[in-house]
Enzyme design. Structure first.
Site, PDB file in Angstrom:
ATOM      1  N   VAL A  17     -10.444   4.188   6.296  1.00  0.00           N
ATOM      2  CA  VAL A  17     -10.449   3.216   7.402  1.00  0.00           C
ATOM      3  C   VAL A  17     -11.877   3.020   7.934  1.00  0.00           C
ATOM      4  O   VAL A  17     -12.370   1.900   8.051  1.00  0.00           O
ATOM      5  CB  VAL A  17      -9.522   3.680   8.560  1.00  0.00           C
ATOM      6  CG1 VAL A  17      -9.652   2.754   9.756  1.00  0.00           C
ATOM      7  CG2 VAL A  17      -8.085   3.747   8.080  1.00  0.00           C
ATOM      8  N   GLU A 166      -4.495   0.873   1.306  1.00  0.00           N
ATOM      9  CA  GLU A 166      -5.436   1.543   0.412  1.00  0.00           C
ATOM     10  C   GLU A 166      -5.604   0.696  -0.837  1.00  0.00           C
ATOM     11  O   GLU A 166      -4.636   0.137  -1.354  1.00  0.00           O
ATOM     12  CB  GLU A 166      -4.868   2.909  -0.008  1.00  0.00           C
ATOM     13  CG  GLU A 166      -5.341   4.026   0.875  1.00  0.00           C
ATOM     14  CD  GLU A 166      -4.864   5.373   0.376  1.00  0.00           C
ATOM     15  OE1 GLU A 166      -4.108   6.004   1.116  1.00  0.00           O
ATOM     16  OE2 GLU A 166      -5.233   5.770  -0.741  1.00  0.00           O
ATOM     17  N   CYS A 289       0.316   7.183   4.789  1.00  0.00           N
ATOM     18  CA  CYS A 289       0.603   6.495   6.052  1.00  0.00           C
ATOM     19  C   CYS A 289       2.084   6.445   6.413  1.00  0.00           C
ATOM     20  O   CYS A 289       2.484   6.951   7.458  1.00  0.00           O
ATOM     21  CB  CYS A 289       0.036   5.089   5.993  1.00  0.00           C
ATOM     22  SG  CYS A 289      -1.723   5.107   5.647  1.00  0.00           S
TER      23      CYS A 289
HETATM   24  C1  UGA Z   1       0.275   1.082   4.540  1.00  0.00           C
HETATM   25  C2  UGA Z   1       0.436  -0.288   5.198  1.00  0.00           C
HETATM   26  O1  UGA Z   1       0.836  -1.261   4.218  1.00  0.00           O
HETATM   27  C3  UGA Z   1      -0.868  -0.741   5.863  1.00  0.00           C
HETATM   28  O2  UGA Z   1      -0.659  -1.959   6.569  1.00  0.00           O
HETATM   29  C4  UGA Z   1      -1.299   0.339   6.858  1.00  0.00           C
HETATM   30  O3  UGA Z   1      -2.502   0.004   7.510  1.00  0.00           O
HETATM   31  C5  UGA Z   1      -1.492   1.640   6.116  1.00  0.00           C
HETATM   32  O4  UGA Z   1      -0.243   2.009   5.505  1.00  0.00           O
HETATM   33  C6  UGA Z   1      -1.939   2.675   7.128  1.00  0.00           C
HETATM   34  O5  UGA Z   1      -1.184   2.990   8.055  1.00  0.00           O
HETATM   35  O6  UGA Z   1      -3.103   3.083   7.101  1.00  0.00           O
HETATM   36  P1  UGA Z   1      -0.644   1.980   2.180  1.00  0.00           P
HETATM   37  O7  UGA Z   1      -0.173   3.335   2.604  1.00  0.00           O
HETATM   38  O8  UGA Z   1      -1.981   1.825   1.572  1.00  0.00           O
HETATM   39  O9  UGA Z   1      -0.621   0.968   3.447  1.00  0.00           O
HETATM   40  O10 UGA Z   1       0.424   1.491   1.119  1.00  0.00           O
HETATM   41  P2  UGA Z   1       1.375   0.238   0.863  1.00  0.00           P
HETATM   42  O11 UGA Z   1       0.699  -0.727  -0.013  1.00  0.00           O
HETATM   43  O12 UGA Z   1       1.924  -0.261   2.130  1.00  0.00           O
HETATM   44  O13 UGA Z   1       2.538   0.960   0.024  1.00  0.00           O
HETATM   45  C7  UGA Z   1       3.270   2.064   0.573  1.00  0.00           C
HETATM   46  C8  UGA Z   1       4.309   2.560  -0.391  1.00  0.00           C
HETATM   47  O14 UGA Z   1       5.404   1.675  -0.446  1.00  0.00           O
HETATM   48  C9  UGA Z   1       3.840   2.752  -1.837  1.00  0.00           C
HETATM   49  O15 UGA Z   1       4.338   3.980  -2.315  1.00  0.00           O
HETATM   50  C10 UGA Z   1       4.463   1.582  -2.569  1.00  0.00           C
HETATM   51  O16 UGA Z   1       4.696   1.845  -3.920  1.00  0.00           O
HETATM   52  C11 UGA Z   1       5.761   1.412  -1.797  1.00  0.00           C
HETATM   53  N1  UGA Z   1       6.356   0.065  -1.859  1.00  0.00           N
HETATM   54  C12 UGA Z   1       5.707  -1.006  -1.316  1.00  0.00           C
HETATM   55  C13 UGA Z   1       7.616  -0.116  -2.432  1.00  0.00           C
HETATM   56  O17 UGA Z   1       8.238   0.839  -2.925  1.00  0.00           O
HETATM   57  N2  UGA Z   1       8.173  -1.361  -2.445  1.00  0.00           N
HETATM   58  C14 UGA Z   1       7.546  -2.428  -1.895  1.00  0.00           C
HETATM   59  O18 UGA Z   1       8.129  -3.539  -1.926  1.00  0.00           O
HETATM   60  C15 UGA Z   1       6.274  -2.242  -1.319  1.00  0.00           C
END
Ligand code: UGA
Length: 460
Positions: A17, A166, A289
């Protein structure tokens, strides 16, 4: 840029961040000092190298050269700054609560370093429990009082949560859906408007590797009180995680009734009130997160004697999803004990080497616990996975085709784009029994079956 006024910025903490935000602010023309206690990080950054795997980071650092420096010395960076952002970690405690000790320590150190006779804006960027901004104000006022500077040195505290994914953190900083500012006085809001003006007005030249998305308008800046800003961050992450858990729950029922969850996602996602995003069924969510923030939200509720069954259920469904997937494999193979299972993907999502709370790793732990021998591949996360799974007898391969060799089951656990173009026939032919569990629903069933596999997806 018309009327752009650069600010001197101190960024306390250069994790993903702090580093992403700091590098973008430098690129926009502000003068940024990134502070980190970890010498190995500041050394790397001084050499123009990124300690984290983040799309475009080294390129943007190069373009921002001369506008950003790195140091371990908080006091010097802070004394000369107009705006000080605190972006240090808030790890989970055993009871799920987010630990704010590093935020408090940073606030204390910042307050010790402020020069008399100037005004400062201190911004809390770390994801913190509700009420932490009040605590930061208290700590700063206490130190300023002890130093006899309460009157001469006005400090404005702002809560400014981040919404960065990320791997997409620079992109999300340049092209946010919104900027949230929680401030108690207009000076704090004005400073944030000045800090983010090039983003709010989109007046910067978009870097070629972080192109402005077509149709992107101007992002709104929401100003509210600090407590509401803190809550917006938690509610956002909790809502996104429950959206995924919801579709995973529906996926389970789809399997029972013979429906296809991808069709359901498409069918409900077109409803503007629901939206198409975060409706991809699969192994579930992980990362640093969602697991941490949903646990923290429950801990906050508990502190106030308030139950949050929806958030709790989202976590439970997510936990069980890994077990359900292993169950599927067990049924297809009539047990996994003594069998070689190949796992493609270790990172918690594609585009990162981060394995924290990775569903892939959880699944590997369950498989090993049930007596399977696991052989795994990942384009980026092998080294982190090796560390995380140190205690287990897991084999790692540098090539995805080595994973399938003599395996009796193959699991696609992370949706890396490179897995879509794998030679399916080659994979199937090298296996003892070509059974594929597509834990991210990313492959085309027809093609997989044509290659000779028995195909299983999620909710199909
Ligand atoms: C998440 C949020 O998307 C950000 O907005 C936030 O700022 C961040 O956390 C944080 O609090 O710092 P991130 O942890 O990088 O971001 O990951 P995401 O891209 O959101 O994915 C999270 C998880 O959900 C992954 O394991 C991904 O594979 C899963 N996912 C995502 C699904 O299983 N299905 C989906 O449709 C989308």
């Amino acid at each position: 840029m018309d009327g752009f006024q650069p600010l001197r910025v101190a960024m306390i903490g250069t994790g993903y961040v702090g580093l992403s935000t700091g590098t973008v602010l430098a690129y926009l023309g502000h003068r940024v000092t990134g502070v980190d206690k970890d010498k190995s990080k500041t050394d790397l950054l001084r050499a123009g190298r990124s300690p984290i795997r983040e799309h475009g980071m080294e390129e943007l650092l190069e373009l921002s050269k001369g506008h950003i420096v790195f140091t371990q010395d908080t006091s010097k960076a802070v004394a000369e700054a107009d705006v000080i952002l605190i972006a240090v970690g808030t790890p989970s405690k055993d009871n799920g609560e987010a630990d704010t000790q590093y935020v408090e320590a940073a606030a204390e150190e910042v307050a010790q370093s402020l020069l008399p006779g100037r005004s400062y804006v201190i911004v809390v960027k770390s994801t913190v429990p509700i009420g932490t901004n009040r605590r930061v104000i208290y700590v700063i006022n206490r130190v300023m009082g002890e130093r006899g500077l309460s009157r001469s040195t006005p400090v404005h505290i702002v809560s400014n949560p981040e919404f960065l994914r990320e791997g997409m953190a620079l992109y999300d900083t340049l092209y946010p859906d919104r900027i949230v500012i929680g401030a108690e006085d207009p000076e704090g809001v004005a400073a944030m408007q000045r800090l983010y003006r090039p983003i709010l007005e989109q007046t910067f030249n978009a870097p070629s590797f972080l192109a402005r998305p077509s149709g992107y308008g101007l992002p709104p800046m929401i100003t509210t009180d600090p407590t509401s800003a803190e809550m917006i961050k938690y509610a956002s992450n909790a809502f996104l995680s429950l959206k995924i858990s919801f579709i995973n729950e529906i996926a389970g029922l789809c399997e029972k009734v013979g429906a296809d969850v991808s069709e359901i996602s498409r069918g409900i996602g077109l409803d503007k009130r629901i939206g198409p995003h975060f409706l991809k069924a699969g192994l579930g969510w992980g990362g640093s997160c969602f697991p941490k923030d949903t646990a923290a939200l429950l801990a906050i509720g508990k502190e106030y004697g308030y139950e949050m069954p929806i958030v709790a259920a989202a976590r439970q469904v997510n936990h069980e999803q890994r077990h359900r997937m292993v169950e599927k494999l067990q049924q297809a193979l009539k047990g996994v004990r003594g069998r070689v299972i190949g796992v493609l993907g270790l990172a918690f999502k594609p585009g990162t080497d981060d394995v924290r709370e990775s569903p892939a790793l959880d699944m590997i732990r369950i498989l090993v616990d049930r007596g399977a021998h696991v052989r795994a591949h990942d384009p980026a996360a092998v080294s982190n996975a090796k560390q995380a799974l140190e205690e287990l007898d897991v084999e790692f391969a540098s090539n995805p085709y080595d994973v399938s060799l003599d395996a009796e089951g193959l699991v696609l656990a992370t949706d890396w784009p490179e897995y879509v173009t794998l030679d399916l026939e080659r994979l199937a032919q090298s296996m003892k029994t070509p059974v594929l569990l597509d834990g991210r629903n990313m492959l085309d069933r027809g093609k997989v079956e044509a290659a000779g596999f028995l195909y299983m997806g999620v909710g199909k």
